[in-house]
Design a protein around this motif. Structure first.
Motif, PDB file in Angstrom:
ATOM      1  N   LEU A 176      45.020  -1.595  67.296  1.00 44.06           N
ATOM      2  CA  LEU A 176      43.695  -2.879  68.218  1.00 44.06           C
ATOM      3  C   LEU A 176      43.505  -3.121  67.397  1.00 44.06           C
ATOM      4  O   LEU A 176      42.927  -2.254  66.324  1.00 44.06           O
ATOM      5  N   GLY A 177      43.047  -4.480  66.897  1.00 41.10           N
ATOM      6  CA  GLY A 177      42.250  -4.715  65.555  1.00 41.10           C
ATOM      7  C   GLY A 177      41.038  -5.491  66.521  1.00 41.10           C
ATOM      8  O   GLY A 177      40.999  -6.402  67.799  1.00 41.10           O
TER       9      GLY A 177
ATOM     10  N   TYR B  55      41.732   3.737  61.080  1.00 39.90           N
ATOM     11  CA  TYR B  55      41.634   4.428  62.390  1.00 39.90           C
ATOM     12  C   TYR B  55      42.540   4.910  63.329  1.00 39.90           C
ATOM     13  O   TYR B  55      42.750   4.064  64.288  1.00 39.90           O
ATOM     14  N   PRO B  56      42.942   5.891  63.003  1.00 36.37           N
ATOM     15  CA  PRO B  56      44.093   6.400  63.814  1.00 36.37           C
ATOM     16  C   PRO B  56      44.431   7.279  64.898  1.00 36.37           C
ATOM     17  O   PRO B  56      42.662   8.208  65.084  1.00 36.37           O
ATOM     18  N   GLY B  57      44.904   8.017  65.624  1.00 36.32           N
ATOM     19  CA  GLY B  57      44.736   8.717  66.711  1.00 36.32           C
ATOM     20  C   GLY B  57      44.634   9.916  66.115  1.00 36.32           C
ATOM     21  O   GLY B  57      44.318  10.801  67.074  1.00 36.32           O
TER      22      GLY B  57
ATOM     23  N   VAL C  34      31.177   2.131  64.841  1.00 36.60           N
ATOM     24  CA  VAL C  34      32.258   2.590  65.451  1.00 36.60           C
ATOM     25  C   VAL C  34      31.667   4.029  65.042  1.00 36.60           C
ATOM     26  O   VAL C  34      31.485   4.443  63.943  1.00 36.60           O
ATOM     27  N   GLU C  35      31.282   4.332  66.144  1.00 38.02           N
ATOM     28  CA  GLU C  35      31.202   5.978  65.723  1.00 38.02           C
ATOM     29  C   GLU C  35      32.812   6.859  66.502  1.00 38.02           C
ATOM     30  O   GLU C  35      33.448   6.128  67.205  1.00 38.02           O
TER      31      GLU C  35
ATOM     32  N   TYR D 116      38.676  -2.865  61.488  1.00 34.79           N
ATOM     33  CA  TYR D 116      38.747  -1.629  61.628  1.00 34.79           C
ATOM     34  C   TYR D 116      40.167  -2.452  62.688  1.00 34.79           C
ATOM     35  O   TYR D 116      40.571  -2.949  63.360  1.00 34.79           O
ATOM     36  N   LEU D 117      41.028  -1.527  61.983  1.00 31.96           N
ATOM     37  CA  LEU D 117      42.710  -1.748  63.107  1.00 31.96           C
ATOM     38  C   LEU D 117      42.894  -0.191  63.371  1.00 31.96           C
ATOM     39  O   LEU D 117      43.314   0.899  63.016  1.00 31.96           O
TER      40      LEU D 117
END
Length: 202
Positions: free
Chosen positions: A135-136, A182-184, A4-5, A140-141
């Motif tokens: 989203l999982g 991983y939030p917005g 994930v980037e 990662y979530l």
């Protein structure tokens, strides 16, 4: 290359995520600045963009969606409950800033589905908006504006509900505590850390 980037986009510094697997890419929340997104994707000329997933329909999370679709001809996924929000600027703005989606939207078909090579879990977490989801993927979530590091999203905008957000947080408390959050906006965390330190999860 990480699985994930992330790049931060727009005046509200939205976290836009790129998931990588087997020379395929999935984009989450391309909020603004198509040029920066394109520069990022040009680093991977032999990769395929399988689609765009949106955690919710707010303008600061969708600003580059139409440009991406025009260039890459990829599908967009969003909850049915946020379709109106994402397509009507009169309910999706702050000050003089707004964005809408004019491209075809595909609603999330189920709580577990596949986009290209990506197997995703979709958790309905209304509260910040009526159709907010988390989203999982693997460990990662991606929590959008539902859950932040030691905080949560606001509920005073169109489609927001403090009651529903509390119910959604109760759902998140039941998930695997090893999830990487991983939030917005803002910084990453883990669900375990949030269970210990986030006052809204106490």
């Amino acid at each position: 290359m990480a699985e994930v980037e992330q790049i931060r986009l727009g005046i509200f510094q939205v976290n836009c995520y790129f998931l990588h697997q087997d020379k395929h890419i999935l984009c989450i929340d391309p909020g603004a600045n198509m040029k920066r997104i394109e520069q990022y994707l040009l680093q991977y000329p032999d990769h395929i963009l399988d689609g765009i997933c949106l955690t919710h329909g707010h303008f600061d999370h969708i600003g580059a969606v139409d440009d991406l679709v025009r260039k890459y001809q990829c599908p967009i996924y969003l909850s049915k409950e946020d379709e109106y929000l994402a397509t009507h600027k009169e309910v999706n703005f702050m000050g003089n800033r707004f964005a809408t989606i004019t491209s075809k939207i595909t609603t999330y078909p189920s709580n577990h589905f596949t986009i290209g090579v990506f197997d995703l879990s979709v958790y309905d977490t209304p509260g910040h908006t009526e159709g907010s989801v988390c989203l999982g993927w693997k460990q990662y979530l991606f929590t959008g504006d539902t859950l932040f590091k030691e905080s949560v999203g606001r509920t005073d905008l169109y489609g927001g509900s403090n009651v529903k957000l509390k119910q959604s947080l109760e759902l998140l408390k039941q998930l695997n505590p090893d999830y990487l959050i991983y939030p917005g906006h803002s910084e990453h965390s883990t669900l375990q850390q949030e269970l210990l330190n986030n006052p809204y999860l106490q």
